[in-house]
Write a protein that holds these residues in place. Structure first.
Motif, PDB file in Angstrom:
ATOM      1  N   ARG B 147     -17.415  -3.228  -4.533  1.00 29.92           N
ATOM      2  CA  ARG B 147     -16.426  -4.264  -4.828  1.00 29.92           C
ATOM      3  C   ARG B 147     -15.070  -3.950  -4.206  1.00 29.92           C
ATOM      4  O   ARG B 147     -14.277  -4.844  -3.935  1.00 29.92           O
ATOM      5  N   GLN B 148     -14.795  -2.637  -3.981  1.00 35.54           N
ATOM      6  CA  GLN B 148     -13.494  -2.252  -3.416  1.00 35.54           C
ATOM      7  C   GLN B 148     -13.351  -2.674  -1.963  1.00 35.54           C
ATOM      8  O   GLN B 148     -12.239  -2.726  -1.448  1.00 35.54           O
ATOM      9  N   ILE B 149     -14.482  -2.892  -1.307  1.00 37.67           N
ATOM     10  CA  ILE B 149     -14.417  -3.146   0.134  1.00 37.67           C
ATOM     11  C   ILE B 149     -13.639  -4.414   0.426  1.00 37.67           C
ATOM     12  O   ILE B 149     -13.977  -5.494  -0.039  1.00 37.67           O
ATOM     13  N   ASP B 150     -12.518  -4.258   1.123  1.00 36.45           N
ATOM     14  CA  ASP B 150     -11.888  -5.402   1.771  1.00 36.45           C
ATOM     15  C   ASP B 150     -11.078  -4.861   2.928  1.00 36.45           C
ATOM     16  O   ASP B 150     -11.053  -3.644   3.161  1.00 36.45           O
ATOM     17  N   SER B 151     -10.391  -5.702   3.638  1.00 38.48           N
ATOM     18  CA  SER B 151      -9.806  -5.240   4.901  1.00 38.48           C
ATOM     19  C   SER B 151      -8.733  -4.172   4.696  1.00 38.48           C
ATOM     20  O   SER B 151      -8.485  -3.366   5.578  1.00 38.48           O
ATOM     21  N   ASP B 152      -8.100  -4.118   3.501  1.00 36.38           N
ATOM     22  CA  ASP B 152      -7.034  -3.146   3.319  1.00 36.38           C
ATOM     23  C   ASP B 152      -7.519  -1.823   2.760  1.00 36.38           C
ATOM     24  O   ASP B 152      -6.805  -0.835   2.778  1.00 36.38           O
ATOM     25  N   PHE B 153      -8.725  -1.823   2.204  1.00 33.34           N
ATOM     26  CA  PHE B 153      -9.191  -0.605   1.553  1.00 33.34           C
ATOM     27  C   PHE B 153      -9.373   0.516   2.576  1.00 33.34           C
ATOM     28  O   PHE B 153     -10.041   0.348   3.600  1.00 33.34           O
ATOM     29  N   ARG B 154      -8.784   1.714   2.266  1.00 36.28           N
ATOM     30  CA  ARG B 154      -8.790   2.807   3.261  1.00 36.28           C
ATOM     31  C   ARG B 154      -9.967   3.745   3.027  1.00 36.28           C
ATOM     32  O   ARG B 154      -9.809   4.830   2.471  1.00 36.28           O
ATOM     33  N   ALA B 155     -11.130   3.290   3.441  1.00 32.01           N
ATOM     34  CA  ALA B 155     -12.341   4.072   3.199  1.00 32.01           C
ATOM     35  C   ALA B 155     -12.285   5.413   3.913  1.00 32.01           C
ATOM     36  O   ALA B 155     -12.765   6.428   3.409  1.00 32.01           O
ATOM     37  N   ARG B 156     -11.665   5.427   5.106  1.00 26.90           N
ATOM     38  CA  ARG B 156     -11.625   6.667   5.876  1.00 26.90           C
ATOM     39  C   ARG B 156     -10.877   7.759   5.105  1.00 26.90           C
ATOM     40  O   ARG B 156     -11.343   8.898   4.994  1.00 26.90           O
ATOM     41  N   ASN B 157      -9.736   7.383   4.500  1.00 22.19           N
ATOM     42  CA  ASN B 157      -8.982   8.355   3.713  1.00 22.19           C
ATOM     43  C   ASN B 157      -9.755   8.761   2.464  1.00 22.19           C
ATOM     44  O   ASN B 157      -9.713   9.907   2.037  1.00 22.19           O
ATOM     45  N   GLY B 158     -10.458   7.767   1.883  1.00 21.91           N
ATOM     46  CA  GLY B 158     -11.249   8.052   0.690  1.00 21.91           C
ATOM     47  C   GLY B 158     -12.321   9.086   0.982  1.00 21.91           C
ATOM     48  O   GLY B 158     -12.507  10.048   0.227  1.00 21.91           O
ATOM     49  N   VAL B 159     -13.032   8.899   2.094  1.00 24.54           N
ATOM     50  CA  VAL B 159     -14.094   9.840   2.458  1.00 24.54           C
ATOM     51  C   VAL B 159     -13.497  11.224   2.697  1.00 24.54           C
ATOM     52  O   VAL B 159     -14.050  12.247   2.287  1.00 24.54           O
ATOM     53  N   GLU B 160     -12.325  11.243   3.319  1.00 25.02           N
ATOM     54  CA  GLU B 160     -11.638  12.524   3.560  1.00 25.02           C
ATOM     55  C   GLU B 160     -11.411  13.258   2.233  1.00 25.02           C
ATOM     56  O   GLU B 160     -11.652  14.446   2.110  1.00 25.02           O
TER      57      GLU B 160
END
Ligand SMILES: Nc1ncnc2c1ncn2[C@@H]1O[C@H](COP(=O)(O)OP(=O)(O)OP(=O)(O)O)[C@@H](O)[C@H]1O
Ligand SMILES: [Mg+2]
Lengths: 266, 460
Positions: B147-160
């Motif tokens: 549900r968090q996925i949208d264009s602003d969500f920073r998945a790359r930082n999250g994975v880090e």
């Protein structure tokens, strides 16, 4: 001994040469890096080597104190003499030779020792001093000459690696001076420094000129113009042109030199 | 549901979240939406959130439920067992666990059967609940992440972040294990010191735990002695001999390899040296016992010395050879890591090769070399097999390298080999010895660190 069929334009010879190179070829394995170079390096002059990257400036510079001996695949042909004596003769010991022809490198490379020990290193290995106070004097005068004394006199026991880049490079110059060389080779000594540190090193070169013969490799044509008396232009292993700096920069004879200094390539 | 199938389903769910999230982003991107991170990161984010919390719960649950069953099952024990406690309770628990595992010896008592049935029931319920909770958690977390996925969500930082948590978790496990081991050794040591006074142990010069049994049986014959000094003297003696052999030889070969040898020689000699480290210590042990020790004895006696047939010298020499590769291989690496520019500087000032090595390269490599030596010393102090085989087991307090001596580690082995009663001072003394050994090596490390700090030459 003077060779008439030289391909180099300009005045390769000087009145009272300190070092003479005659028909020098250098090979790295099969690669021919320096091709039949003949040049004189005069007493108490600053000579600049310029030319595009990979043309062999460093290679030729390193033949002058046999630093190339440390590279296994490197082979030098021809004769190079210091004060008329062939430095590649079998009887010559490279250790004192390198004390007479000192070297300053592109990247400042102080030893990870104290400032004092950095300068004292050379005098110690060559046994130049008999007492501690004599050594102190050498250290002080070398730092003095390198214009570093006032900046470091209170922290001589701190590591040389803790200095700023420009200070480190002047420390390296002081270290080279401390063994009282006759010739100092500098391979792009300012390429890792900012403009202010560069200006200081250039000032220093100006002062050292009265006592030492200096060979400087540089990529900066302004620098060559500012500090050198003569300039030699290398191109793909050939020495294209040698002449007074002013003449080279205002009125080069060879087309390649002209192209290079007007920035058409390089 | 078994643990394996639960794990498989969990993995499948996580992978599904990974692919769905990634795909969602891919499709949105192809429709012109701009995302902060690459699609792969959204997939990793959703997949990891589905997987890791669920796995943690699964592990904790599996550890805790057995503990719970073990305490619940006590309700079934007959009162006399509960009253007796101790080993009786342990036997009772073992009986019940056998039933649960489906093993029957003869005709078990009725309460054992009841307890077993109850346990099986609890286990079934627990497994069901566990599966439901774990899979539910995976789905919920995965959905939240999705549900968090949208264009602003920073998945790359999250994975880090997730990766850094993972790394922290791994190092925590390593640290906790070490602490656990040290603590358990410490507790047993304290129990030992309740039986034998610490001063007797630390300053005692006689070691003789073998009389323990005789003493308790009252049959006389001798008194058990627990003085640790002979073993520590032996350890120090043998390790010192080993270091005297290994450091000069190892360092010299490292210098040769790094500074003098041609690349071709280096690439063949270095692996050969490292083979030395791969030889099992047992092989060194019999080499020491069968070849070196007799040779030393023969040589010593021809010089008119008395040499024990098993001597500290033999063990130390062979141990020294064994740890040469630790010193040489690591030192070679650190010497190689010294920047070439420092060597150029020294050559440019007219140093010879050996002057450059001694005065510039080795000082710059010193911290690494000391680390290599510490590793070698710890290896020598901890080495057991060679000592057992070549230096004997006689606890002599001696610094004569020609005597038979013993070391801390080899005594620990002799104490704990075979059946032991856990409560006896003899067995517990092994823990006390271990504590002292740990203190010794910690002290060595600390000492070496101080040296490194003092003489460190920092480059670049
Ligand atoms: N150690 C080496 N082994 C093999 N070839 C080398 C080696 N050093 C230099 N060369 C080659 O010799 C040629 C001249 O190199 P050199 O370093 O003298 O150039 P340069 O004029 O100093 O260049 P730059 O201005 O980039 O420093 C180059 O083609 C280089 O690739
Ligand atoms: Mg260069």
């Amino acid at each position: 001994m003077e060779n008439s069929n030289i391909k180099t334009t300009g005045n390769v010879f000087v009145e009272n040469p300190r070092m003479t190179a005659r028909n020098v070829d250098v090979y790295y394995g099969d690669k021919h890096a320096i091709n039949d170079v003949t040049i004189d390096i005069g007493e108490q002059e600053v000579i600049a080597f310029i030319g595009p990257s990979g043309c062999g400036k460093s290679t030729f510079l390193r033949t002058l104190n046999r630093m190339n001996d440390t590279i296994d695949i490197c082979r030098v042909e021809g004769t190079i003499a210091l004060d008329g004596q062939d430095i590649y003769a079998p009887s010559v010991d490279v250790v004192p030779l390198r004390a007479r022809v000192g070297m300053v490198f592109q990247k400042p490379n102080p030893f990870p020792k104290s400032i004092y020990d950095n300068i004292a290193y050379g005098p110690r290995i060559h046994g130049l001093t008999k007492s501690k106070s004599e050594l102190d004097d050498i250290v002080e005068s070398a730092l003095e000459k390198a214009g570093l004394w006032n900046e470091v006199k209170d922290r001589l026991d701190q590591p040389g690696t803790g200095l700023s880049g420009g200070q480190q490079q002047r420390l390296c110059i002081a270290r080279a001076i401390a063994v009282s060389p006759e010739v100092i080779l500098m391979d792009e000594p300012c390429s890792a420094l900012d403009p202010i540190a560069t200006a200081k090193v250039e000032e220093l070169i100006e002062e050292l000129k009265s006592q030492y013969t200096i060979v400087i490799v540089t990529h900066s044509m302004q620098q060559a113009a500012r500090v050198s008396d003569r300039t030699a232009y290398f191109h793909l292993g050939d020495l294209i042109e040698v002449g007074n700096t002013e003449q080279i920069f205002t009125n080069p004879s060879h087309q390649l030199t002209q192209d290079y200094i007007t920035g058409r390539f390089g | 549901m078994t643990l394996t199938s639960l794990l498989i389903i969990l993995t499948v769910i996580s992978l599904a979240f990974y692919f769905i999230a990634k795909r969602t982003v891919l499709i949105a991107r192809s429709n012109g939406q701009v995302f902060h991170s690459l699609p792969n990161y959204y997939g990793l984010w959703a997949g990891s959130l589905a997987f890791f919390p669920a796995v943690v719960v699964l592990i904790l649950w599996s550890i805790i439920d057995i503990q719970l069953f073990q305490s619940w099952v006590r309700d079934f024990y007959p009162p006399e067992i509960l009253a007796a406690g101790g080993s009786q309770a342990i036997v009772a628990l073992a009986k019940v666990e056998n039933i649960v595992a489906g093993i029957r010896f003869g005709e078990p008592e009725a309460w054992v059967l009841q307890a077993g049935d109850a346990w099986i029931g609890w286990a079934a319920t627990s497994t069901m609940l566990k599966s439901a909770v774990v899979l539910g958690l995976a789905t919920v977390c995965g959905l939240i992440a999705y549900r968090q996925i949208d264009s602003d969500f920073r998945a790359r930082n999250g994975v880090e972040k997730l990766i850094s948590y993972g790394l922290i978790a791994a190092s925590t496990i390593a640290i906790l294990t070490t602490i656990g081991i040290v603590l358990s050794v410490l507790f047993e040591t304290i129990r030992f010191f309740q039986l034998v006074p610490p001063t007797d142990f630390i300053f005692g010069t006689e070691w003789n735990p073998q009389f323990e049994g005789a003493e308790r049986a009252g049959s006389g014959g001798g008194e058990a002695k627990y003085g640790m000094l002979p073993m520590f003297a032996g350890t120090l003696l043998i390790s010192s001999i080993a270091i005297i052999v290994a450091v000069p030889v190892g360092l010299a070969s490292a210098v040769y390899l790094a500074e003098y040898a041609s690349p071709k020689v280096r690439s063949t000699v270095k692996p050969l040296l490292e083979i030395l480290a791969g030889v099992p210590t047992v092989v060194y042990g019999f080499f020491a016992a069968l070849t070196v020790a007799p040779a030393i004895k023969g040589l010593g006696e021809s010089l008119g010395l008395t040499v024990a047939s098993e001597s500290a010298l033999a063990a130390g020499l062979v141990m020294g050879v064994m740890i040469i590769p630790f010193v040489s291989s690591l030192s070679d690496d650190v010497i190689n890591a010294v920047p070439q520019s420092l060597r150029d500087a020294a050559y440019g000032l007219g140093s010879t090769k050996s002057e450059t090595t001694r005065q510039v390269v080795l000082p710059a490599a010193l911290p690494g070399i000391v680390a290599a030596v510490i590793l070698a010393v710890s290896r020598a102090v901890g080495e057991t097999m060679i000592v057992v085989m070549a230096a004997g087991l006689a606890a002599n307090l001696s610094f004569n390298p020609l005597d038979a001596v013993t070391t801390v580690t080899s005594q620990i082995v002799t104490i704990l080999v075979g059946d032991q009663e856990f409560e006896s001072a003899k067995t517990l003394s092994a823990f006390a010895l271990s504590t002292m050994l740990i203190i010794l090596t910690l002290g060595l490390n600390f000492f070496a660190l101080q040296i490194v700090k003092k003489y460190r030459e920092q480059y670049d």
